[in-house]
Design a protein around this motif. Structure first.
Motif, PDB file in Angstrom:
ATOM      1  N   ILE A 225       0.843  -1.209   0.000  1.00 55.83           N
ATOM      2  CA  ILE A 225       0.000   0.000   0.000  1.00 55.83           C
ATOM      3  C   ILE A 225       0.876   1.255   0.000  1.00 55.83           C
ATOM      4  CG2 ILE A 225      -1.646   1.340   1.376  1.00 55.83           C
ATOM      5  CD1 ILE A 225      -2.806  -1.391   2.320  1.00 55.83           C
ATOM      6  N   ARG A 226       1.913   1.250   0.822  1.00 53.52           N
ATOM      7  CA  ARG A 226       2.799   2.424   0.877  1.00 53.52           C
ATOM      8  C   ARG A 226       3.545   2.611  -0.435  1.00 53.52           C
ATOM      9  NH1 ARG A 226       3.718   0.032   6.140  1.00 53.52           N
ATOM     10  NH2 ARG A 226       2.629   1.259   7.733  1.00 53.52           N
ATOM     11  N   ARG A 227       3.966   1.526  -1.047  1.00 58.09           N
ATOM     12  CA  ARG A 227       4.629   1.617  -2.350  1.00 58.09           C
ATOM     13  C   ARG A 227       3.671   2.179  -3.405  1.00 58.09           C
ATOM     14  NH1 ARG A 227       9.408   2.076  -3.686  1.00 58.09           N
ATOM     15  NH2 ARG A 227       9.031   0.951  -5.656  1.00 58.09           N
ATOM     16  N   MET A 228       2.414   1.802  -3.333  1.00 57.34           N
ATOM     17  CA  MET A 228       1.421   2.343  -4.272  1.00 57.34           C
ATOM     18  C   MET A 228       1.290   3.852  -4.118  1.00 57.34           C
ATOM     19  SD  MET A 228      -1.572  -0.565  -3.964  1.00 57.34           S
ATOM     20  CE  MET A 228      -2.696   0.149  -5.188  1.00 57.34           C
ATOM     21  N   ALA A 229       1.264   4.296  -2.861  1.00 53.56           N
ATOM     22  CA  ALA A 229       1.171   5.731  -2.618  1.00 53.56           C
ATOM     23  C   ALA A 229       2.450   6.442  -3.063  1.00 53.56           C
ATOM     24  CB  ALA A 229       0.900   5.995  -1.135  1.00 53.56           C
ATOM     25  N   HIS A 230       3.599   5.830  -2.798  1.00 52.13           N
ATOM     26  CA  HIS A 230       4.883   6.416  -3.188  1.00 52.13           C
ATOM     27  C   HIS A 230       4.966   6.605  -4.701  1.00 52.13           C
ATOM     28  CE1 HIS A 230       9.220   7.186  -3.226  1.00 52.13           C
ATOM     29  NE2 HIS A 230       9.322   6.258  -4.189  1.00 52.13           N
ATOM     30  N   ASN A 231       4.421   5.645  -5.442  1.00 52.44           N
ATOM     31  CA  ASN A 231       4.466   5.721  -6.904  1.00 52.44           C
ATOM     32  C   ASN A 231       3.319   6.542  -7.495  1.00 52.44           C
ATOM     33  OD1 ASN A 231       6.799   4.145  -7.218  1.00 52.44           O
ATOM     34  ND2 ASN A 231       5.626   2.246  -7.104  1.00 52.44           N
ATOM     35  N   GLY A 232       2.476   7.096  -6.620  1.00 53.62           N
ATOM     36  CA  GLY A 232       1.401   7.951  -7.103  1.00 53.62           C
ATOM     37  C   GLY A 232       0.191   7.193  -7.626  1.00 53.62           C
ATOM     38  N   PHE A 233       0.097   5.909  -7.304  1.00 57.86           N
ATOM     39  CA  PHE A 233      -1.032   5.110  -7.777  1.00 57.86           C
ATOM     40  C   PHE A 233      -2.295   5.384  -6.966  1.00 57.86           C
ATOM     41  CE2 PHE A 233       2.299   1.787  -9.149  1.00 57.86           C
ATOM     42  CZ  PHE A 233       2.415   2.378 -10.401  1.00 57.86           C
ATOM     43  N   ILE A 234      -2.137   5.737  -5.700  1.00 63.18           N
ATOM     44  CA  ILE A 234      -3.273   6.062  -4.844  1.00 63.18           C
ATOM     45  C   ILE A 234      -2.959   7.329  -4.077  1.00 63.18           C
ATOM     46  CG2 ILE A 234      -4.070   3.673  -4.599  1.00 63.18           C
ATOM     47  CD1 ILE A 234      -2.678   3.550  -1.882  1.00 63.18           C
TER      48      ILE A 234
END
Length: 777
Positions: A225-234
């Motif tokens: 989840i944090r990686r998704m946020a880091h990559n701007g996905f969420i």
């Protein structure tokens, strides 16, 4: 000058590098598969079996995989996968130098491998083409294949293959199967948090399984989840909501199999026709003839009927004994183990629900009741709910040998099976004593008009015995074979009104088999002049033998063959009493001819089969053959209606609809049968022990088999309109004198209507005298 030297050295270094790369490529690319074959690649997928109403009833697979097109996979699941596996997926050419360097640095700092540098394409090439060994050679070959794949396929095609190919744990391959395994729903319905949990599994499916280690699984999910946020996905808000979401798991389901004996019958058919690979890997869709509601009714009827019958044979004692009841934890562990092994836990209802049968330990016994500890609950078995539990004795009838004291059956420490009745309080139940049946049964039901098999049960518990007693057990049919003898006799010129003398007869010549054989009726009485209708209605043995003696054994065998009896048959008169073994499957097939106006149709288990593309590769071809006349079929059916109306099958009259049928019981009560049919459904039931041993005194077809047949048919025919049997234009009704079988005058007060073939009408008065004068007829 220095610049030229530098450029020269650089060029030389590049040449050396290219040469080395070329050498490595040439050396390690030898023997690699052609990635272009993936254009036609079809991964192993689940073959599914459906009922006649297209309900899923079973699955066959080696790898549990359900293909999902990329467009049906949630964007968040794709993004979560990229975030934890390959964030630069859409920007590299199969290998990611930055990721490799980053992984090397982190692994060096940690002193062991904590991060891999493989791209999604590399992982896919390894899974599809290479082994999982850890070696430099394998990594080089993996990289070569990844680059080749990038040249042949688009990024979306590679991602789609990856998401459908990778292993996610618990037998699940691909995201669709993973979604159903972990959350019990299709992949398109997953939340962001659920997508992240699934995306985190491929790194180490067993290690991160939420069923095995929820804490590690949640930590891995949160990392995704944090990686998704880091990559701007969420967004940050979506991240916080996903991190706070509680994990709501489904259940790890066993392979679907709602009709085990029938499904195994189907499996053998398909495996023989198409082979193992096609069955388990090709994603076939198998559309059967089975009616799921009827199958559930059949399974329940068999289990209920066998439990009830088994109680008449006596109580075989406790499952085991517990010496010390003071160690409650040990007792609880034992009961849990026994219940799990017996598969008694209903995932929706739990262990404790009315009607369930579970293990318990007897804690106290009084004359009129016993107290039972169930592990988390208590119960009481009153004497009236265990009075069947006498010592086993097949020579006694349970009706006259019920116990009068609970201590005669149970002792403190006995581990038993108990059925939950009404709940008396939060933790106390009314119970009844149960035991797992030793007796077995088979049931087959089919539509006689098209041969479609609607229900099949081959025993009490498929998990304990896969032997299908409906199709594989060759047993003596007893009197259930008599309608075939009567059909042969009527085809040979007899009528339902024909009179045969029911009198003693002794066979003592020609065949050792019949050395001083003196057949008798079940009642051990003889009844004198008897019509064929009366003889079949009351299952008179002697009349049947005399009929066979007159028509001849070859004639009867020939009729049996036409009806569908394929088993070997003895060439003697004992077949009149069902001495030659048949399968329930064969007998149901034969009775279906009578129900279908003389037309024989081979039973049909499958309607059609589609391949994974949806193209039909198999259609059932109905094979219909007129093997006896419609008039003969109508007469035999009418005779068997009398069996139900006035004879050994009268218990089934409660259905209040036209039913034809015949009971069967063999010597010493070893086999019990009831074969019966309505215009729309033919059902046969056999009951007996796997070893040819007596069940118990008076365990006849009427007592042991009819209750199962009746319970099933009540459910299978519920809500269906009442139909009459079809009328053949080959028969007529005429009045006859029942004492002589002759045509009766209009004013004969004894006359009754009887059915005849048009070309075989009853004799006039005086024409029977020759027959009546014969001692044998």
């Amino acid at each position: 000058m220095l610049l030229l030297s530098f450029l020269g050295l650089t060029l030389f270094g590049l040449l050396i590098g290219f040469a080395a790369a070329g050498f490595i490529y040439f050396k390690y690319s030898q023997g690699l598969p052609d990635v272009r074959q993936l254009k036609d690649y079809q991964p192993s997928t689940i073959s599914r079996v459906y009922s006649d109403n297209d309900e899923l009833i079973a699955e066959f697979y080696i790898e549990k995989r359900i293909l999902a097109p990329l467009k049906d996979i949630p964007t968040h699941l794709k993004q979560a996968t990229l975030a934890v596996e390959d964030s630069n997926f859409y920007y590299h050419f199969g290998i990611d130098p930055k990721a490799i360097i980053r992984a090397m640095i982190k692994n060096f700092q940690a002193g062991h491998v904590v991060e891999g540098g493989s791209t999604i394409t590399q992982q896919l090439s390894k899974t599809l083409f290479l082994s999982f060994e850890r070696s430099l050679e394998r990594k080089i070959r993996e990289a070569i294949l990844a680059i080749r794949m990038e040249l042949v396929f688009t990024k979306d095609e590679i991602l789609e293959m990856y998401l459908n190919q990778i292993y996610y744990g618990h037998g699940s391959y691909g995201v669709e199967a993973a979604a159903r395994t972990y959350f019990g729903k299709p992949v398109k319905e997953l939340t962001i948090a659920e997508c992240a949990l699934i995306a985190g599994l491929p790194k180490a499916p067993n290690h991160y399984s939420p069923y095995k280690n929820l804490e590690k699984s949640v930590n891995r999910r949160n990392h995704a989840i944090r990686r998704m946020a880091h990559n701007g996905f969420i967004t940050e808000q979506e991240k916080e909501q996903a991190l706070a979401e509680e994990v709501k798991l489904g259940q790890v389901a066993d392979p679907v199999n709602k009709a085990p004996y029938f499904v195994e019958y189907i499996r053998q058919f398909i495996q023989e026709k198409y082979g193992t690979n096609k069955l388990y890997r090709d994603g076939l869709k198998i559309y059967t003839t089975l009616n799921y509601r009827s199958q559930v009714a059949a399974q329940k009827a068999v289990r209920d009927g066998l439990r009830e019958a088994d109680k008449r044979f006596g109580f075989r004692g406790p499952i085991q004994r517990v010496a010390d009841l003071t160690h409650r934890e040990s007792v609880d562990a034992l009961l849990t183990k026994l219940n799990e092994e017996a598969d008694l836990v209903d995932e929706e209802k739990g262990l404790f629900f009315e009607g369930n049968i579970i293990h318990g330990v007897v804690t106290r016994v009084r004359q009129d009741h016993a107290n039972v500890y169930l592990g988390g609950a208590q119960g009481i078995i009153e004497l009236e709910d265990m009075d069947w539990a006498r010592e086993p004795n097949t020579r006694l009838d349970i009706r006259w040998s019920r116990i009068k004291n609970a201590r005669h059956a149970l002792s403190i420490g006995d581990v038993i099976l108990a059925k939950l009745g009404q709940k008396q309080s939060a933790s106390e139940w009314n119970l009844s004593l149960e035991q797992e049946p030793e007796v077995q049964a088979g049931l087959i039901s089919l539509d006689p008009t098209n041969g479609h098999i609607k229900a099949m049960v081959g025993g009490y518990d498929f998990k304990k015995s896969q032997f299908n007693r409906a199709t594989q057990a060759v047993r003596q049919p007893g009197s259930a074979f008599k309608p075939i003898i009567f059909a042969a006799a009527i085809e040979d010129g007899y009528t339902p009104a024909s009179i045969v003398i029911d009198s003693p007869i002794i066979f003592k010549e020609k065949e050792d088999t019949f050395d001083k054989w003196k057949p008798v009726n079940f009642s051990e009485k003889f009844y004198g002049p008897t019509s064929l209708r009366t003889a079949l209605t009351h299952s008179r043995n002697v009349v049947t033998i005399k009929l066979l003696q007159h028509t001849g054994v070859p004639k009867a065998v020939e009729v049996a063959r036409r009806l569908g009896i394929d088993s070997s048959m003895a060439n003697n008169l004992s077949i009149a009493l069902g001495s030659s073994g048949v399968t329930l499957y064969e007998l149901v097939k034969a009775y279906a001819v009578f129900a279908n106006q003389g037309r024989r149709i081979e039973p049909v288990p499958i309607r059609f089969i589609n391949n994974r593309q949806g193209d039909a590769i198999y259609y059932a071809e109905t094979q219909t053959q007129q093997v006896i006349s419609s008039g003969l079929a109508a007469i035999v059916t009418d005779l068997m209606k009398s069996v139900v109306d006035n004879g050994t099958g009268k218990k089934v009259r409660v259905l209040n609809r036209p039913i034809a049928g015949k009971t069967g019981t063999t010597n010493n009560y070893i086999d019990a049968w009831f074969m019966g049919y309505s215009p729309e459904l033919v059902t046969g039931v056999w009951v007996g022990k796997d070893r040819d041993e007596p069940m118990g005194v008076n365990e006849t077809g009427s007592r042991a088999a009819i209750p199962i047949w009746l319970q099933f048919m009540q459910e299978a025919l519920a809500g269906k309109p009442v139909k009459s049997f079809p009328v053949s234009d080959e028969v007529v009704y005429m009045k006859v004198n029942p004492e002589t079988g002759n045509a009766a005058s209009f004013d004969d007060p004894k006359a009754r209507l009887e059915m005849f073939l048009r070309d075989n009408l009853p004799m006039k008065a005086g024409e029977m005298e020759a027959i009546l004068g014969n001692d044998n007829f």
